[in-house]
Design a protein around this motif. Sequence first.
Motif, PDB file in Angstrom:
ATOM      1  N   THR A   2       0.834  -1.192   0.000  1.00 42.23           N
ATOM      2  CA  THR A   2       0.000   0.000   0.000  1.00 42.23           C
ATOM      3  C   THR A   2       0.873   1.249   0.000  1.00 42.23           C
ATOM      4  OG1 THR A   2      -1.606  -1.239   1.317  1.00 42.23           O
ATOM      5  CG2 THR A   2      -1.915   1.130   1.149  1.00 42.23           C
ATOM      6  N   SER A   3       0.537   2.224  -0.852  1.00 37.85           N
ATOM      7  CA  SER A   3       1.322   3.448  -0.937  1.00 37.85           C
ATOM      8  C   SER A   3       1.053   4.334   0.273  1.00 37.85           C
ATOM      9  CB  SER A   3       0.986   4.205  -2.221  1.00 37.85           C
ATOM     10  OG  SER A   3      -0.350   4.680  -2.179  1.00 37.85           O
ATOM     11  N   TYR A   4       2.018   5.219   0.565  1.00 35.78           N
ATOM     12  CA  TYR A   4       1.861   6.123   1.703  1.00 35.78           C
ATOM     13  C   TYR A   4       0.699   7.093   1.484  1.00 35.78           C
ATOM     14  CZ  TYR A   4       6.278   4.476   3.627  1.00 35.78           C
ATOM     15  OH  TYR A   4       7.266   3.693   4.175  1.00 35.78           O
ATOM     16  N   ARG A   5       0.480   7.483   0.244  1.00 34.86           N
ATOM     17  CA  ARG A   5      -0.639   8.388  -0.049  1.00 34.86           C
ATOM     18  C   ARG A   5      -1.974   7.705   0.242  1.00 34.86           C
ATOM     19  NH1 ARG A   5      -1.722  11.448  -5.859  1.00 34.86           N
ATOM     20  NH2 ARG A   5      -3.626  12.549  -5.216  1.00 34.86           N
ATOM     21  N   ASP A 116      -3.736  -6.483  13.398  1.00 36.78           N
ATOM     22  CA  ASP A 116      -3.978  -7.746  12.693  1.00 36.78           C
ATOM     23  C   ASP A 116      -4.246  -7.540  11.208  1.00 36.78           C
ATOM     24  OD1 ASP A 116      -4.421 -10.627  12.651  1.00 36.78           O
ATOM     25  OD2 ASP A 116      -6.543 -10.149  12.360  1.00 36.78           O
ATOM     26  N   GLY A 117      -4.920  -6.450  10.859  1.00 38.31           N
ATOM     27  CA  GLY A 117      -5.319  -6.255   9.468  1.00 38.31           C
ATOM     28  C   GLY A 117      -4.290  -5.569   8.603  1.00 38.31           C
ATOM     29  N   PHE A 118      -3.373  -4.800   9.199  1.00 38.06           N
ATOM     30  CA  PHE A 118      -2.399  -4.064   8.382  1.00 38.06           C
ATOM     31  C   PHE A 118      -0.963  -4.330   8.806  1.00 38.06           C
ATOM     32  CE2 PHE A 118       0.122  -0.543   6.890  1.00 38.06           C
ATOM     33  CZ  PHE A 118      -0.395  -0.276   5.633  1.00 38.06           C
ATOM     34  N   ALA A 119      -0.650  -4.095  10.079  1.00 41.55           N
ATOM     35  CA  ALA A 119       0.745  -4.186  10.519  1.00 41.55           C
ATOM     36  C   ALA A 119       1.319  -5.583  10.328  1.00 41.55           C
ATOM     37  CB  ALA A 119       0.851  -3.778  11.988  1.00 41.55           C
ATOM     38  N   ALA A 120       0.485  -6.612  10.490  1.00 45.46           N
ATOM     39  CA  ALA A 120       0.971  -7.987  10.355  1.00 45.46           C
ATOM     40  C   ALA A 120       1.267  -8.362   8.906  1.00 45.46           C
ATOM     41  CB  ALA A 120      -0.055  -8.966  10.936  1.00 45.46           C
ATOM     42  N   LYS A 121       0.956  -7.457   7.963  1.00 46.91           N
ATOM     43  CA  LYS A 121       1.147  -7.763   6.541  1.00 46.91           C
ATOM     44  C   LYS A 121       2.073  -6.781   5.841  1.00 46.91           C
ATOM     45  CE  LYS A 121      -3.623  -9.472   6.522  1.00 46.91           C
ATOM     46  NZ  LYS A 121      -4.993  -9.266   5.984  1.00 46.91           N
ATOM     47  N   HIS A 122       2.614  -5.802   6.562  1.00 51.23           N
ATOM     48  CA  HIS A 122       3.430  -4.772   5.930  1.00 51.23           C
ATOM     49  C   HIS A 122       4.718  -4.553   6.714  1.00 51.23           C
ATOM     50  CE1 HIS A 122      -0.519  -3.981   4.137  1.00 51.23           C
ATOM     51  NE2 HIS A 122       0.104  -3.333   3.179  1.00 51.23           N
ATOM     52  N   ALA A 125       7.976   0.421   8.459  1.00 51.96           N
ATOM     53  CA  ALA A 125       7.786   1.830   8.115  1.00 51.96           C
ATOM     54  C   ALA A 125       6.335   2.112   7.755  1.00 51.96           C
ATOM     55  CB  ALA A 125       8.707   2.207   6.954  1.00 51.96           C
ATOM     56  N   ARG A 126       5.762   1.288   6.889  1.00 55.11           N
ATOM     57  CA  ARG A 126       4.360   1.479   6.514  1.00 55.11           C
ATOM     58  C   ARG A 126       3.429   1.208   7.694  1.00 55.11           C
ATOM     59  NH1 ARG A 126       6.580   0.282   1.590  1.00 55.11           N
ATOM     60  NH2 ARG A 126       5.712   1.433  -0.209  1.00 55.11           N
ATOM     61  N   ALA A 127       3.764   0.231   8.517  1.00 53.02           N
ATOM     62  CA  ALA A 127       2.938  -0.074   9.682  1.00 53.02           C
ATOM     63  C   ALA A 127       2.907   1.105  10.649  1.00 53.02           C
ATOM     64  CB  ALA A 127       3.462  -1.323  10.376  1.00 53.02           C
ATOM     65  N   ALA A 128       4.069   1.706  10.899  1.00 59.15           N
ATOM     66  CA  ALA A 128       4.118   2.864  11.793  1.00 59.15           C
ATOM     67  C   ALA A 128       3.356   4.044  11.204  1.00 59.15           C
ATOM     68  CB  ALA A 128       5.574   3.253  12.054  1.00 59.15           C
ATOM     69  N   TYR A 129       3.480   4.253   9.900  1.00 55.00           N
ATOM     70  CA  TYR A 129       2.776   5.364   9.251  1.00 55.00           C
ATOM     71  C   TYR A 129       1.268   5.139   9.267  1.00 55.00           C
ATOM     72  CZ  TYR A 129       1.900   9.115   5.929  1.00 55.00           C
ATOM     73  OH  TYR A 129       1.447  10.267   5.329  1.00 55.00           O
ATOM     74  N   ASP A 130       0.859   3.892   9.071  1.00 50.95           N
ATOM     75  CA  ASP A 130      -0.568   3.582   9.149  1.00 50.95           C
ATOM     76  C   ASP A 130      -1.098   3.850  10.558  1.00 50.95           C
ATOM     77  OD1 ASP A 130      -3.075   2.022   8.069  1.00 50.95           O
ATOM     78  OD2 ASP A 130      -2.563   1.046   9.964  1.00 50.95           O
ATOM     79  N   GLY A 131      -0.332   3.471  11.573  1.00 48.90           N
ATOM     80  CA  GLY A 131      -0.741   3.763  12.943  1.00 48.90           C
ATOM     81  C   GLY A 131      -0.859   5.257  13.193  1.00 48.90           C
ATOM     82  N   LEU A 132       0.077   6.028  12.632  1.00 52.16           N
ATOM     83  CA  LEU A 132       0.028   7.477  12.799  1.00 52.16           C
ATOM     84  C   LEU A 132      -1.205   8.072  12.139  1.00 52.16           C
ATOM     85  CD1 LEU A 132       1.353  10.140  13.687  1.00 52.16           C
ATOM     86  CD2 LEU A 132       2.629  10.121  11.539  1.00 52.16           C
ATOM     87  N   MET A 133      -1.500   7.652  10.902  1.00 53.79           N
ATOM     88  CA  MET A 133      -2.645   8.205  10.179  1.00 53.79           C
ATOM     89  C   MET A 133      -3.963   7.774  10.815  1.00 53.79           C
ATOM     90  SD  MET A 133      -1.628  10.212   7.807  1.00 53.79           S
ATOM     91  CE  MET A 133      -0.360  10.720   8.965  1.00 53.79           C
TER      92      MET A 133
END
Length: 235
Positions: A2-5, A116-122, A125-133
């Motif tokens: 998944t892209s950061y945008r 479970d839905g995102f961090a466990a699959k990425h 860096a992307r997991a931390a950014y997803d948590g931030l957003m």
Amino acid sequence: MTSYREISFNGLWKNNPALVQLLGLCPLLGVSNSTVNALGLALASAVVLVCSNTAVSLVRGVVNTAVRLPAFVMIIAALTTCIELLMQAFTYELYQILGIFIPLITTNCVILGRADGFAAKHDPARAAYDGLMMGLGFGLVLVMIGAIRELLGTGALFANMHLLFGPIAAEWKLTLVQDYKGFLLAILPPGAFIVLGLLIAGKNRIDQIAAERAKAAAPEAPVQSRRVRVTGVIE
């Protein structure tokens, strides 16, 4: 990947945990009667989201599938305990006001769902950014509800901000309506449901208008006529 945008758009708008996924509604509605309460819980939840997503992404390759969810819950519980101890040390009065909602971050569906839905699959860096957003998206809705309820209920904003930021914020209170008689419904539990419902309706309306404009601006597909040649043999 998944892209950061896309991660930013999903967390802040498209899949906002509070307005779209309707997750974490118990703390969202329970402590949003003032801006300082909402902001305190929003910051705590965002920190746990970022740290838990990062930790889950780092250990995703070594955790057995059978114990995946218990391991994720243990990580979230450990981080929540750290936040709870920090709040007891530096913002004890606010911690007492928020009460049980700080330990309940452990069972917040937003945090466990993203783990479970995102961090466990990425990657981390992307997991931390997803948590931030996701934390920002959840926190913005929480603070908006708190600010609206505080303004409607008391006629002021940013009261008691010193509970979170210390003596420097003692004079941050803004009295927007002098001699305001108060609107009790706004700071009672029904007020939280009403404000959240209005925010959800507003978001849905904006999405509808955007979809209609995009449809109107899209060029129509040209209609191509096809000629069919029919040949026959008559004996």
